[in-house]
Write a protein that holds these residues in place. Structure first.
Motif, PDB file in Angstrom:
ATOM      1  N   PRO A   1      71.789  10.727  54.471  1.00 43.16           N
ATOM      2  CA  PRO A   1      71.779  11.863  53.534  1.00 43.16           C
ATOM      3  C   PRO A   1      70.366  12.270  53.126  1.00 43.16           C
ATOM      4  N   ALA A   2      69.485  11.281  52.955  1.00 45.17           N
ATOM      5  CA  ALA A   2      68.103  11.612  52.580  1.00 45.17           C
ATOM      6  C   ALA A   2      67.434  12.425  53.680  1.00 45.17           C
ATOM      7  N   MET A   3      67.650  12.044  54.943  1.00 49.88           N
ATOM      8  CA  MET A   3      67.061  12.789  56.054  1.00 49.88           C
ATOM      9  C   MET A   3      67.677  14.185  56.137  1.00 49.88           C
ATOM     10  N   PHE A   4      68.964  14.287  55.878  1.00 47.33           N
ATOM     11  CA  PHE A   4      69.654  15.584  55.904  1.00 47.33           C
ATOM     12  C   PHE A   4      69.034  16.536  54.879  1.00 47.33           C
ATOM     13  N   LEU A   5      68.876  16.064  53.643  1.00 45.63           N
ATOM     14  CA  LEU A   5      68.308  16.909  52.586  1.00 45.63           C
ATOM     15  C   LEU A   5      66.836  17.204  52.854  1.00 45.63           C
ATOM     16  N   HIS A   6      66.118  16.220  53.356  1.00 48.97           N
ATOM     17  CA  HIS A   6      64.698  16.414  53.688  1.00 48.97           C
ATOM     18  C   HIS A   6      64.542  17.508  54.738  1.00 48.97           C
ATOM     19  N   ALA A   7      65.403  17.467  55.756  1.00 49.28           N
ATOM     20  CA  ALA A   7      65.337  18.466  56.830  1.00 49.28           C
ATOM     21  C   ALA A   7      65.685  19.858  56.315  1.00 49.28           C
ATOM     22  N   LEU A   8      66.688  19.951  55.455  1.00 48.01           N
ATOM     23  CA  LEU A   8      67.052  21.265  54.907  1.00 48.01           C
ATOM     24  C   LEU A   8      65.926  21.844  54.060  1.00 48.01           C
TER      25      LEU A   8
END
Length: 520
Positions: A268-275
């Motif tokens: 989830p952290a990578m998902f939000l970081h990418a967005l």
């Protein structure tokens, strides 16, 4: 509409099909690398910290001849390489290239000698050209995802028009080509094949069998949806959202950061970081075009972007910090590892990016509101942000070639055990290579209880190289072990080790053995 539905379905299904992935590291070899054996082993056993898939396993025997008669078997996290029965004497090299569960290759070589060592060396690494292609494809992919998809999302949800979409459109085309190329060069890298083999099916099949294959499919679907959103009217905003989310899904499916444990936190952290990256970087090219020819609609768009940019940057920073802490594990890795150095350069560029964004938000945008003549200055500042972002893409693409510090397994020190009826001495040598080494001596009685000694002395010699005995006094440490630090071992070879333990003024116990120091 059917195309949109198909791409969206593909994106969701492929993203949800990804399991748990990590990065492999070799943790044990039998026989140990550098061993000198009296007879050839039946097999070389490689054990990793996770299950791996063999990519390419090669054997060079003691005569320097490449052998193609090895058999490879897999059992969980172990790979067994059966040796041919006619393995000649000399130094043999087993080079391995295995596929980690996060889709990255892990390569290395194991050397052992049957009888007398010879000059056999691991094959030279001549993959600079392929690595350059992998790096270029990664940078192109970032351009397609962040500049292309992010630009379309900004145009549809903030600008309300497709003005200034030339750069995002080109970025999407570059990204699509780069994504396809990434699959091919990934397969070549995993299997250790030359560039000419890209026209065969094998590298493509092996690439799609890793976590990186499905992630690239999601990236391709996201970029295709962004192109659809760029040219469609009725459903453009909805399609742009799906493409935007697809960027986060793609980067959360594979890679060092997303697959680090605990994955319930890192994905989830990578998902939000990418967005957050997609939103911020994607807005730069359209904003540059808007500011170049300011109209009445320019300032409202800038204000809307500025208001939401603050929480977006906070999301970017917090999730990036979390991922960095997990990957580094300790602050010293920031300067002691290649991964950490890349991160340090990235952070410096991000600081520049944030400083420019703050300048735009609090000074240049208000200046534009007062006077349109401030537009050129704001445009130059946004262009500088674009160059900083491009620098970040170029730098972080280098992470593909270096493992994060959390996956680096400390080297196992050399160990010898000397045992008689009277005493047992355990000797650990770290790092156990030619150069400067530290010795730790554990002295025990024949019943395996601590041996109380008044003094301990370590004596080393290497007769085959003409090195006479080197005597060093050991110091008793607070851990109860005797330490001899910074011992110079100038050569590899079979060192003679003698330990003298003075138990009383009239009793001394002496034990001797051989220590095999492998070449670096």
């Amino acid at each position: 509409m059917r195309l949109i539905a198909a791409l969206t379905t593909l994106l969701v299904l492929v993203a949800c099909s990804t399991g748990a992935f990590a990065h492999a590291a070799l943790i044990a070899v039998e026989p140990a690398s550098g061993s000198i054996l009296t007879s050839a082993p039946k097999a070389v056993e490689l054990r990793f910290n996770e299950a791996v898939t063999p990519g390419a396993i090669h054997l060079i025997d003691g005569t320097g001849r490449a052998r193609d008669d090895v058999r490879v078997t897999i059992s969980g996290d172990s790979i067994s390489v059966a040796m041919p029965p006619d393995l000649p004497q000399g130094t043999a090299v087993v080079s391995y290239r295995v596929i980690s569960q996060d889709g990255h290759p892990v390569a290395g070589s194991v050397l052992f000698s049957v009888g007398s060592p010879t000059a056999t060396k691991p094959p030279a690494n001549a993959r600079g050209g392929l690595n350059a292609l992998i790096w270029l494809a990664r940078v192109g992919l970032y351009l397609g995802l962040f500049v292309g998809v992010g630009g379309v999302f900004f145009a549809r949800w903030f600008a309300g028009s497709t003005t200034g979409m030339t750069v995002p459109r080109v970025a999407l085309l570059v990204g699509l080509a780069s994504a396809v190329a990434s699959v091919g060069v990934l397969g070549l890298d995993l299997l250790g094949l030359p560039l000419a083999a890209v026209v065969t099916a094998r590298p493509w099949l092996i690439a799609f069998a890793t976590s990186a294959g499905p992630a690239l499919l999601v990236a391709i679907a996201a970029m295709l949806l962004a192109l659809v959103a760029l040219h469609s009217g009725r459903y453009a905003r909805a399609v742009a959202v799906v493409a935007f989310v697809g960027v986060g899904l793609s980067l959360a499916m594979t890679g060092h950061a997303a697959t680090a444990p605990p994955e319930m936190l890192t994905r989830p952290a990578m998902f939000l970081h990418a967005l957050a990256i997609t939103f911020w970087i994607g807005a730069l090219a359209p904003l540059t075009a808007l500011v170049s020819k300011p109209t009445a609609a320019t300032l409202p768009v800038l204000n809307r972007f500025s208001r939401i940019a603050v929480p977006v940057v906070a999301t970017l920073a917090l999730n990036g910090l979390l991922l960095a802490i997990i990957q580094l594990e300790n602050l010293s890795a920031l300067v002691k590892t290649n991964y950490g150095l890349i991160l340090a350069i990235k952070l410096a560029l991000v600081f520049v990016l944030v400083a420019l964004a703050a300048l735009n938000r609090f000074r240049l945008t208000p200046a534009l509101a007062r006077n349109h003549k401030a537009a050129p200055v704001l445009r130059r500042s946004i262009l500088l942000e674009c160059w900083a972002a491009l620098g970040i893409f170029a730098v972080v693409a280098g992470w593909r070639f270096t493992p994060p510090p959390r996956t680096i397994v400390p080297e196992t020190p050399l160990a010898i055990h000397i045992h008689t009826d009277k005493a047992m001495f355990q000797v650990l040598v770290s790092p156990g290579k030619p150069g400067v080494d530290d010795f730790v001596l554990q002295l025990m009685t024949g019943e395996a209880t601590p041996l109380q000694a008044k003094e301990a002395t370590l004596t080393l010699s290497l007769p085959e190289r003409g090195i006479e005995p080197i005597e060093r006094d050991a110091e008793l440490g607070p851990d109860g072990y005797w330490h001899v630090r910074k011992v110079e071992l100038p050569f590899a070879g079979r060192w003679h080790v003698r330990i003298d333990a003075l138990v009383t003024d009239f009793e001394k116990i002496t034990l001797e053995d051989e220590l095999e120091v492998a070449p670096p």
